[in-house]
Write a protein that holds these residues in place. Sequence first.
Motif, PDB file in Angstrom:
ATOM      1  N   GLU A 470       2.956  -1.515   7.632  1.00  0.00           N
ATOM      2  CA  GLU A 470       2.608  -2.390   6.516  1.00  0.00           C
ATOM      3  C   GLU A 470       2.094  -1.614   5.304  1.00  0.00           C
ATOM      4  N   THR A 471       1.590  -0.401   5.521  1.00  0.00           N
ATOM      5  CA  THR A 471       1.019   0.387   4.418  1.00  0.00           C
ATOM      6  C   THR A 471       1.869   1.611   4.094  1.00  0.00           C
ATOM      7  N   ARG A 472       3.084   1.670   4.620  1.00  0.00           N
ATOM      8  CA  ARG A 472       3.932   2.853   4.435  1.00  0.00           C
ATOM      9  C   ARG A 472       4.129   3.164   2.952  1.00  0.00           C
ATOM     10  N   GLY A 473       3.957   4.431   2.608  1.00  0.00           N
ATOM     11  CA  GLY A 473       4.173   4.874   1.244  1.00  0.00           C
ATOM     12  C   GLY A 473       2.954   4.830   0.359  1.00  0.00           C
ATOM     13  N   LEU A 474       1.888   4.194   0.806  1.00  0.00           N
ATOM     14  CA  LEU A 474       0.676   4.122  -0.010  1.00  0.00           C
ATOM     15  C   LEU A 474      -0.171   5.384   0.173  1.00  0.00           C
ATOM     16  N   PRO A 475      -0.896   5.793  -0.857  1.00  0.00           N
ATOM     17  CA  PRO A 475      -1.676   7.033  -0.773  1.00  0.00           C
ATOM     18  C   PRO A 475      -2.677   7.015   0.382  1.00  0.00           C
ATOM     19  N   GLY A 476      -2.618   8.022   1.215  1.00  0.00           N
ATOM     20  CA  GLY A 476      -3.606   8.199   2.271  1.00  0.00           C
ATOM     21  C   GLY A 476      -3.414   7.336   3.496  1.00  0.00           C
ATOM     22  N   ALA A 505     -10.850   0.163   9.316  1.00  0.00           N
ATOM     23  CA  ALA A 505     -11.141  -1.002   8.480  1.00  0.00           C
ATOM     24  C   ALA A 505     -10.490  -0.864   7.113  1.00  0.00           C
ATOM     25  N   ALA A 506     -10.573   0.318   6.510  1.00  0.00           N
ATOM     26  CA  ALA A 506      -9.954   0.534   5.203  1.00  0.00           C
ATOM     27  C   ALA A 506      -8.437   0.414   5.289  1.00  0.00           C
ATOM     28  N   LEU A 507      -7.859   0.885   6.387  1.00  0.00           N
ATOM     29  CA  LEU A 507      -6.409   0.767   6.573  1.00  0.00           C
ATOM     30  C   LEU A 507      -6.011  -0.706   6.712  1.00  0.00           C
ATOM     31  N   ALA A 508      -6.792  -1.475   7.473  1.00  0.00           N
ATOM     32  CA  ALA A 508      -6.508  -2.900   7.647  1.00  0.00           C
ATOM     33  C   ALA A 508      -6.659  -3.653   6.330  1.00  0.00           C
ATOM     34  N   ARG A 527      -5.582   4.439  -2.918  1.00  0.00           N
ATOM     35  CA  ARG A 527      -5.861   5.710  -3.598  1.00  0.00           C
ATOM     36  C   ARG A 527      -7.344   6.041  -3.602  1.00  0.00           C
ATOM     37  N   THR A 528      -8.184   5.028  -3.732  1.00  0.00           N
ATOM     38  CA  THR A 528      -9.629   5.271  -3.841  1.00  0.00           C
ATOM     39  C   THR A 528     -10.384   5.105  -2.528  1.00  0.00           C
ATOM     40  N   ARG A 529      -9.771   4.510  -1.521  1.00  0.00           N
ATOM     41  CA  ARG A 529     -10.462   4.288  -0.248  1.00  0.00           C
ATOM     42  C   ARG A 529      -9.809   5.011   0.930  1.00  0.00           C
ATOM     43  N   LEU A 530      -8.510   5.323   0.814  1.00  0.00           N
ATOM     44  CA  LEU A 530      -7.823   5.987   1.918  1.00  0.00           C
ATOM     45  C   LEU A 530      -7.511   7.442   1.620  1.00  0.00           C
TER      46      LEU A 530
END
Length: 557
Positions: A470-476, A505-508, A527-530
């Motif tokens: 679900e988060t593929r391609g996002l920073p971190g 939690a940040a990933l979710a 970008r700012t949390r992961l």
Amino acid sequence: MTVKTRINEVFNQAPPFVGVNLVALDQPLLDALGQNGADAISGGFLSYGEAWGTAERFDMARLANIHPPVLHTHDSSGRRSDTVEFHPAYHWLMEASVENGLQASTWDTLSAAPRDNGLGEPAQRMPQVERAARLFVAAQVESGHVCPMTMTHASVATLQAAPDRLRDWLPLIRSRAYDPRFLPFWEKRGVTLGMGMTEKQGGTDVRANTTVAVPTSGDEYQLTGHKWFFSAPMSDGFLVLAKVGKEPTAFLVPRFRPDGNVNALHFQRLKDKLGNRSNASAEVEFKDAFAWRIGEEDKGIATILKMVQFTRLDCAVASAGLLRMGTALAIHHAQHRSVFQRKLADQPAMRAVLADLALEQEAATAVALRLAASFDRAEKSPHEAARARVLTPVVKFALCKAAPGFLFEAMECLGGNGYIEDSPMPRLYREAPVNAIWEGAGNVMALDLMRAAGKEAEVVAATLVTLGEETRGLPGAAEAARDVEEALKDPQAEARARFAVTRLAALAATAALVGSAPAEIAEAYARTRLARAPWPLGANDLGTVTDRLIGRALPLI
């Protein structure tokens, strides 16, 4: 030349944040509702937001907290009474929330025709999402009375282990009539339930409990012992743990015995709490108190855990609501307050803080409602059941632990006006810690994830894979998933539990934002949390998304 001034004239002050629609002004909530299968219009959320945003409701919240409950252990003749007196404002708020079904709506029998999902097929109702959104709004105004709403709602999950008790109590739990009269439950129009698990010597370690249960007939027992925290003591019944053998057993303790006499629940005192002032929490002693066994003997912890997932979800949702109100109050103040000939909301340093608050709050809203959606879908989807199992303690940890610091930052945006008791902000700030402590403090939640990784490794692994997709391609995002996986396999995993739960939690939250927020907001959060450890609120560079975050959080009113 004489300059005349009107010394009583008030200017350059924000108007009170009342008479507002707490749903219509909250774009992140509206988007999260839509993304998770609930419609704001057909679900009545706009009228609900209007009702909870009235000046009268905010004032009832104030009154319920400045007039805390009072314990009466004895009547004027010296007889034990063991009753708690509440201010009328508390009852007014309870009546409003019961009428809206916060205590039971997910357990209602489906009666309305299912909505169409646009594909010619009936759409699945999302009662957990709908209730979570209502709880989210109510908690913004007054969180103390939400406690008995949460316990009553969650109790049904445990009462299912005792069909006879469920048959008798469920119709009254489902009732939309709030009935505070001190009467046997079968004489009332509606009931609420409380709980008492912990004891002086044990706290979280309920296996150290010493309360003893002696069987008398069938599923009827007598309890002798005490409870150190006995929540909402004027409820009509309480789920408690006591020992018949070596392990705890679950019981339902009513305020009145089946013969109509008052049960032997002797309140010692009310807790003098930091916050949650409108709601009573007591210390109680049982002296041969009547109780019904719920579930099997020595299986009490497993029986009670059936309701814990629900109470933990509510803790997370209520904390997200506190974050939302803190954000709204901060932005509202900045929109109306001028400093050095410019509105605070137009000054870059303040805009950086407001945008970071808005980003954190939007993520909290998104992940809380996405978690509620997993509860709704769990029965039909093993993947969603796994998500609910793994992420409930994770999301509770993150949102509840974030709330105190977040609300301090929001308070600082108001300056001295946020520090005085005329403002709602001090009450929000005092309320914030309770959700982190109740139903398992931070280490308990983090270790819950560790236990799941040990006993249900495939469930945790499947959830990580889903979040990664679900988060593929996002920073971190990929790095965060790898960090969690490595931490859970570390021989020193227990010492790294908080690191793992924080990253997860940040990933979710990022995954939830991908579903409900504009793409640039999900990217900014990742970008700012992961991609790196987050800086303090207001120090994260949000760039061009700043304006959009603030506008989504609260349009100028």
